[in-house]
Enzyme design. Structure first.
Site, PDB file in Angstrom:
ATOM      1  N   HIS A 117     -18.720  35.700 -29.863  1.00  0.00           N
ATOM      2  CA  HIS A 117     -19.565  35.107 -30.288  1.00  0.00           C
ATOM      3  C   HIS A 117     -19.296  34.481 -31.993  1.00  0.00           C
ATOM      4  O   HIS A 117     -20.399  34.324 -32.620  1.00  0.00           O
ATOM      5  CB  HIS A 117     -21.069  35.898 -30.361  1.00  0.00           C
ATOM      6  CG  HIS A 117     -21.213  36.989 -28.985  1.00  0.00           C
ATOM      7  ND1 HIS A 117     -22.053  36.313 -28.023  1.00  0.00           N
ATOM      8  CD2 HIS A 117     -20.653  37.871 -28.713  1.00  0.00           C
ATOM      9  CE1 HIS A 117     -22.084  37.256 -27.307  1.00  0.00           C
ATOM     10  NE2 HIS A 117     -21.523  38.250 -27.281  1.00  0.00           N
TER      11      HIS A 117
ATOM     12  N   GLU B 231      -8.131  18.061 -35.075  1.00  0.00           N
ATOM     13  CA  GLU B 231      -9.178  17.477 -34.762  1.00  0.00           C
ATOM     14  C   GLU B 231      -9.097  16.586 -33.527  1.00  0.00           C
ATOM     15  O   GLU B 231      -9.941  16.099 -32.701  1.00  0.00           O
ATOM     16  CB  GLU B 231      -9.810  16.803 -35.909  1.00  0.00           C
ATOM     17  CG  GLU B 231     -10.561  17.613 -36.863  1.00  0.00           C
ATOM     18  CD  GLU B 231     -10.876  17.266 -38.450  1.00  0.00           C
ATOM     19  OE1 GLU B 231     -12.132  17.361 -38.348  1.00  0.00           O
ATOM     20  OE2 GLU B 231     -10.121  16.320 -38.842  1.00  0.00           O
TER      21      GLU B 231
ATOM     22  N   SER C 239      -8.463  12.538 -47.983  1.00  0.00           N
ATOM     23  CA  SER C 239      -9.543  11.824 -47.938  1.00  0.00           C
ATOM     24  C   SER C 239      -9.339  10.499 -48.699  1.00  0.00           C
ATOM     25  O   SER C 239      -8.742  10.577 -49.632  1.00  0.00           O
ATOM     26  CB  SER C 239     -10.849  12.648 -48.253  1.00  0.00           C
ATOM     27  OG  SER C 239     -11.700  11.859 -48.762  1.00  0.00           O
TER      28      SER C 239
ATOM     29  N   LYS D 241      -9.571  16.986 -50.675  1.00  0.00           N
ATOM     30  CA  LYS D 241      -9.542  17.152 -49.420  1.00  0.00           C
ATOM     31  C   LYS D 241      -7.983  17.113 -48.829  1.00  0.00           C
ATOM     32  O   LYS D 241      -7.255  16.386 -49.197  1.00  0.00           O
ATOM     33  CB  LYS D 241     -10.187  16.188 -48.661  1.00  0.00           C
ATOM     34  CG  LYS D 241     -11.971  16.219 -49.004  1.00  0.00           C
ATOM     35  CD  LYS D 241     -12.507  17.546 -48.207  1.00  0.00           C
ATOM     36  CE  LYS D 241     -12.662  17.446 -46.778  1.00  0.00           C
ATOM     37  NZ  LYS D 241     -13.583  16.611 -46.357  1.00  0.00           N
TER      38      LYS D 241
ATOM     39  N   ASN E 231       1.016  -1.214   0.208  1.00  0.00           N
ATOM     40  CA  ASN E 231      -0.036  -0.028   0.086  1.00  0.00           C
ATOM     41  C   ASN E 231       0.779   1.164   0.128  1.00  0.00           C
ATOM     42  O   ASN E 231       0.618   2.226  -0.525  1.00  0.00           O
ATOM     43  CB  ASN E 231      -0.920  -0.102   1.247  1.00  0.00           C
ATOM     44  CG  ASN E 231      -1.761  -1.182   1.239  1.00  0.00           C
ATOM     45  OD1 ASN E 231      -1.840  -1.835   0.168  1.00  0.00           O
ATOM     46  ND2 ASN E 231      -2.713  -1.423   2.162  1.00  0.00           N
TER      47      ASN E 231
HETATM   48  N1  ARG Z   1      -1.494  -3.169  -7.350  1.00  0.00           N
HETATM   49  C1  ARG Z   1      -2.113  -2.502  -6.214  1.00  0.00           C
HETATM   50  C2  ARG Z   1      -2.492  -1.280  -6.466  1.00  0.00           C
HETATM   51  O1  ARG Z   1      -2.072  -0.672  -7.729  1.00  0.00           O
HETATM   52  C3  ARG Z   1      -0.913  -2.676  -5.296  1.00  0.00           C
HETATM   53  C4  ARG Z   1      -1.430  -2.577  -3.888  1.00  0.00           C
HETATM   54  C5  ARG Z   1      -2.094  -3.606  -3.286  1.00  0.00           C
HETATM   55  N2  ARG Z   1      -2.400  -3.677  -2.031  1.00  0.00           N
HETATM   56  C6  ARG Z   1      -3.243  -4.825  -1.736  1.00  0.00           C
HETATM   57  N3  ARG Z   1      -3.379  -4.591  -0.128  1.00  0.00           N
HETATM   58  N4  ARG Z   1      -3.556  -5.648  -2.256  1.00  0.00           N
HETATM   59  O2  ARG Z   1      -3.114  -0.682  -5.887  1.00  0.00           O
END
Ligand code: ARG
Length: 466
Positions: free
Chosen positions: A157, A291, A278, A284, A111
């Site tokens: 406008h 675009e 085109s 064209k 995390n």
């Molecule tokens: N692949 C996960 C993400 O991008 C990484 C973190 C995963 N954490 C977990 N507790 N499963 O968020």
């Protein structure tokens, strides 16, 4: 199928469809070098704090370097069963250096690891975008400098309003892209915060030194709250908002080039090398590049919307939903860089049809405001002058003439205060040069703005090279 690092408490194997569904490797493999660099810094900190031995750290670092080389040489095998880039690298490390590899994940979690990787990635890409914007702003000032004599109708406008210098019009885009640059610079402050050491969400029991890791990775600040660190994606939302605004600017410029290159306007011609034909209509020459830039803007807004919607109901702290952040972020980064880059290449080759632009200023009563201002200078209140000129315009329309094509007697019939000097007032060039109010379109002002822009760009270039 590889053995999972987290499968201790599981009795059944993961269903292959779940592996495929939860895997993000196709997207997050792009983070490999940030992941490895972050792991190396983590390793060095663990050794410094004697959480692992120096010998173990050196084995881990060598292994990580070798994995990086394998990935770069295309010799690394990616596989859905290992979910993401973090698992891939850790598993490869076990294979390479043996059980000692399992020590790398001490005092961290995926995390905080993924939060770190994305911040490292985005820091670099934001700087790349700022550099690209520097080039684009430079190209705009170049274009503005070489077209200082070109006049075109300014529009409100999408109706002809008052004559302006083309350079003034172009420098409006310089202002927009300069604000974009400032926004990205500002984003950097919030991206540049080091989350590693927050672990899963609560911090860790190991005696880590987060400042030490931050120093190695060149982060000026460490995140203050472990729960926030692993659940914060504001920095991505903020980046995508800035990217969206920048795409709005690119899209507006594109819209003008599409309009201006049409036969109806004929103000510019796109270089052949940046236009397409085109498959059915031989005559064209299509403005596909502008675009597409206009079209891609919608994708970047979608990326921002996806991120906002994804985050809005997430309880603290990390939730797997957040894995979806990377796809949209990478999409927006690629699009924005691609769009700025193509404009840097195309704009210098744009052919400006000076005569058509100047000609367009002579039709449509662009001098009506100036005639009203003239009457005001003769002592008439502005509202009265406005109505008087309105009548003159009605009369001229009937006669199929412009105001400056009416005779002095005809003009005098709308106000006895009108004299011979009115014709100078109604002259297009004079109209431009009289607009000397700060930020107005007089050549003097626009030259000063371009000069100031050059000085600012020069300073920015120097800052980047030091
Ligand atoms: N692949 C996960 C993400 O991008 C990484 C973190 C995963 N954490 C977990 N507790 N499963 O968020």
């Amino acid at each position: 199928m590889s053995k999972k690092t987290w499968d201790g408490r599981f009795s059944d194997k993961t269903d292959p469809s779940v592996e495929a569904f939860t895997s993000s490797i196709d997207i997050d493999k792009r983070l490999y070098s940030c992941d490895i660099e972050g792991s190396i810094a983590h390793c060095r900190m663990l050794a410094e704090k004697s959480i692992i031995t120096k010998e173990d750290a050196s084995v881990l670092i060598k292994g990580l370097d070798a994995i990086k080389e394998e990935i770069e040489k295309g010799k690394f095998r990616f596989d859905d069963s290992m979910e993401d880039i973090h698992m891939h690298i850790e598993t490869a490390l076990v294979r390479k250096v043996g059980k000692v590899a399992l020590k790398l994940h001490t005092a961290r979690s995926r995390n905080d690891q993924v939060a770190l990787d994305v911040r490292m990635y985005l820091k670099e890409e934001t700087l790349n975008i700022i550099k690209l914007l520097l080039k684009l702003r430079n190209v705009i000032v170049d274009l503005s400098d070489i077209n200082m004599d070109v006049i075109l109708p300014g529009y409100t406008h999408l109706q002809r309003a008052q004559p302006v210098l083309l350079s003034h019009h172009l420098m409006a885009y310089y202002e927009m892209f300069s604000r974009d640059k400032e926004r990205f610079n500002d984003c950097l402050k919030r991206i540049n915060v080091m989350p590693l050491g927050s672990a899963a969400l609560a911090g860790t029991t190991y005696p880590i030194d987060r400042d030490y890791t931050a120093d190695i990775l060149n982060f000026p600040k460490v995140s203050a709250n472990s729960i926030d660190s692993v659940s914060d994606r504001d920095f991505i939302i903020e980046f995508l908002s800035s990217a969206s605004i920048c795409m709005v600017h690119l899209s507006r410029l594109s819209e003008e080039l599409v309009l201006w290159s049409s036969s109806e306007f004929g103000f510019v011609e796109l270089p052949d090398s940046f236009a397409t034909g085109s498959s059915i209509m031989p005559q064209k020459k299509n403005p596909d590049v502008p675009e597409l830039v206009r079209g891609k803007a919608g994708r970047v807004f979608g990326d921002l919307m996806a991120m906002l919607s994804m985050m809005k109901s997430l309880p603290l702290a990390y939730n797997r939903d957040m894995q979806e952040d990377k796809g949209v972020l990478f999409d927006a980064v690629d699009i924005l860089k691609g769009c700025i880059d193509i404009y840097v290449k195309m704009l210098p080759k744009l052919k400006i049809n000076k005569e058509v632009m100047i000609q367009a200023t002579s039709v449509g009563f662009l001098n009506a405001t100036d005639m009203a201002d003239y009457l005001v200078s003769q002592g008439i209140p502005f509202r009265e002058a406005h109505s008087c000129v309105g009548k003159a315009v009605g009369y001229a329309l009937d006669k199929k003439k412009e105001l400056n094509e009416l005779s002095l007697d005809e003009l005098k019939s709308f106000s006895s205060l009108i004299k011979e000097d009115i014709f100078a007032v109604l002259d297009t060039r004079e109209m431009i040069e009289r607009r000397k109010s700060f930020g107005g379109t007089s050549t003097e002002n626009v030259k000063a703005a371009a000069k100031k822009a050059r000085q600012d760009l020069e300073k920015e270039i120097q800052r980047f090279s030091t």
